[in-house]
Design an enzyme around this catalytic site. Structure first.
Site, PDB file in Angstrom:
ATOM      1  N   SER A 147       6.224  54.260  14.382  1.00  0.00           N
ATOM      2  CA  SER A 147       7.059  55.476  14.363  1.00  0.00           C
ATOM      3  C   SER A 147       7.572  55.720  15.783  1.00  0.00           C
ATOM      4  O   SER A 147       6.945  55.282  16.759  1.00  0.00           O
ATOM      5  CB  SER A 147       6.193  56.662  13.930  1.00  0.00           C
ATOM      6  OG  SER A 147       6.872  57.875  14.161  1.00  0.00           O
ATOM      7  N   TYR A 160      -1.666  61.572  15.088  1.00  0.00           N
ATOM      8  CA  TYR A 160      -0.761  60.634  14.399  1.00  0.00           C
ATOM      9  C   TYR A 160      -0.017  59.790  15.440  1.00  0.00           C
ATOM     10  O   TYR A 160       0.059  58.565  15.320  1.00  0.00           O
ATOM     11  CB  TYR A 160       0.205  61.426  13.526  1.00  0.00           C
ATOM     12  CG  TYR A 160       1.294  60.611  12.874  1.00  0.00           C
ATOM     13  CD1 TYR A 160       1.012  59.779  11.793  1.00  0.00           C
ATOM     14  CD2 TYR A 160       2.617  60.681  13.321  1.00  0.00           C
ATOM     15  CE1 TYR A 160       2.020  59.041  11.175  1.00  0.00           C
ATOM     16  CE2 TYR A 160       3.622  59.950  12.716  1.00  0.00           C
ATOM     17  CZ  TYR A 160       3.321  59.134  11.645  1.00  0.00           C
ATOM     18  OH  TYR A 160       4.318  58.393  11.052  1.00  0.00           O
TER      19      TYR A 160
END
Ligand SMILES: NC(=O)c1ccc[n+]([C@@H]2O[C@H](COP(=O)([O-])OP(=O)(O)OC[C@H]3O[C@@H](n4cnc5c(N)ncnc54)[C@H](OP(=O)(O)O)[C@@H]3O)[C@@H](O)[C@H]2O)c1
Length: 254
Positions: A147, A160
């Protein structure tokens, strides 16, 4: 064939984790449309069965196998079942991930920390290691879905982000260690993509506006906008590309 500029995936077999919906489903369909046979996989049998039926109805060669990537036995079953069904593995897309906590770092529950690292990082290594002997036979490739959070942190997504940064380094370690076996390993870092996973971000008007303002193309992505890179990286056209970290983020990281 090494050095070929062939984007065609005919003859190849791909496994995509977390592929019953969202980015994984789009990548699975993209690989299949370009000639690969594809194993569709996620935790819930009914979800993988449903997508597999939809893709088969479009004439694509796919096969559903349920697999929770946090379960070592299910990872082994995924690899064994793929080889039983299709005889080989050429492409592994590690796409499944979780984000159980949104909030300040100091509020992170240790259980949520462990779960995030187990699914987003440890499971990727475990599945890739299980697939390794099969990938080695075919000079195959691994594509890890990280990501932009692995490159540029956002408030509230702390653990995350840490897991996605770790995944980038894991990918580069795999690329270095497994390159001599002929295996390529690359990372895709999507920006904000309109899926269920990120609904908490894009359904919040102020977060969406902030993202759009920070992004050169001025909008979030649709899942199918992640497939082009994956198809390219899985193909022989990418035969000299390994250890790469590729953003598909509309210019968010600029
Ligand atoms: N959406 C974004 O904005 C965005 C941005 C950057 C990166 N990403 C990354 O892109 C990847 C896919 O996200 P997405 O947005 O496409 O999510 P999504 O639409 O919510 O889909 C997630 C998929 O993963 C499966 N899944 C969830 N937990 C699993 C587990 N433990 N084991 C196996 N499968 C599991 C789900 O199906 P079941 O419920 O049947 O298991 C579903 O098929 C993730 O790695 C995410 O970090 C997303």
């Amino acid at each position: 064939m090494e050095g070929s500029s062939d984007f065609n995936l005919e003859g190849k077999v791909a496994v995509v984790t977390g592929s019953s919906k969202g980015i994984g489903a789009a990548i699975a369909e993209g690989l299949a449309r370009n000639g690969s046979r594809v194993v569709i996989s996620s935790r819930k049998q009914e979800n993988v069965d449903q997508l597999a039926a939809e893709l088969k109805a479009k004439g694509l060669e796919v096969w559903p196998v349920a697999c929770h990537v946090g379960d070592a036995g299910q990872l082994q079953h995924l690899v064994e079942h793929t080889v039983e069904k299709f005889g080989r593995i050429d492409t592994l897309v590690n796409n499944a991930a979780i984000n159980p906590y949104f909030g300040p770092l100091e509020g992170t529950d240790p259980g949520a920390f462990d779960k995030t690292m187990a699914i987003n990082v440890k499971a990727v290594l475990q599945l890739s290691a299980l697939a390794l002997p099969h990938l080695e036979k075919n000079r195959g490739s691994i594509i890890n879905i990280s990501s932009v959070e692995g490159l540029k942190p956002t408030f509230g997504l702390g653990i995350y982000s840490v897991s996605k940064a770790a995944l980038i380094m894991l990918s580069q370690n795999m690329a270095k260690e497994w390159g001599p076996k002929g295996i390529r390993v690359n990372t895709i870092c999507p920006g904000l993509v309109k899926t269920k996973f990120s609904a908490g971000l894009w359904q919040n008007e102020s977060i969406l506006n902030m993202y759009e303002k920070d992004t050169a193309l001025g909008r979030m992505a649709l899942p199918e906008e992640m497939t082009g890179l994956a198809v390219f990286l899985a193909s022989d056209a990418a035969s000299y590309i390994t250890g790469g970290v590729f953003t598909a983020d509309g210019g968010y990281c600029l």
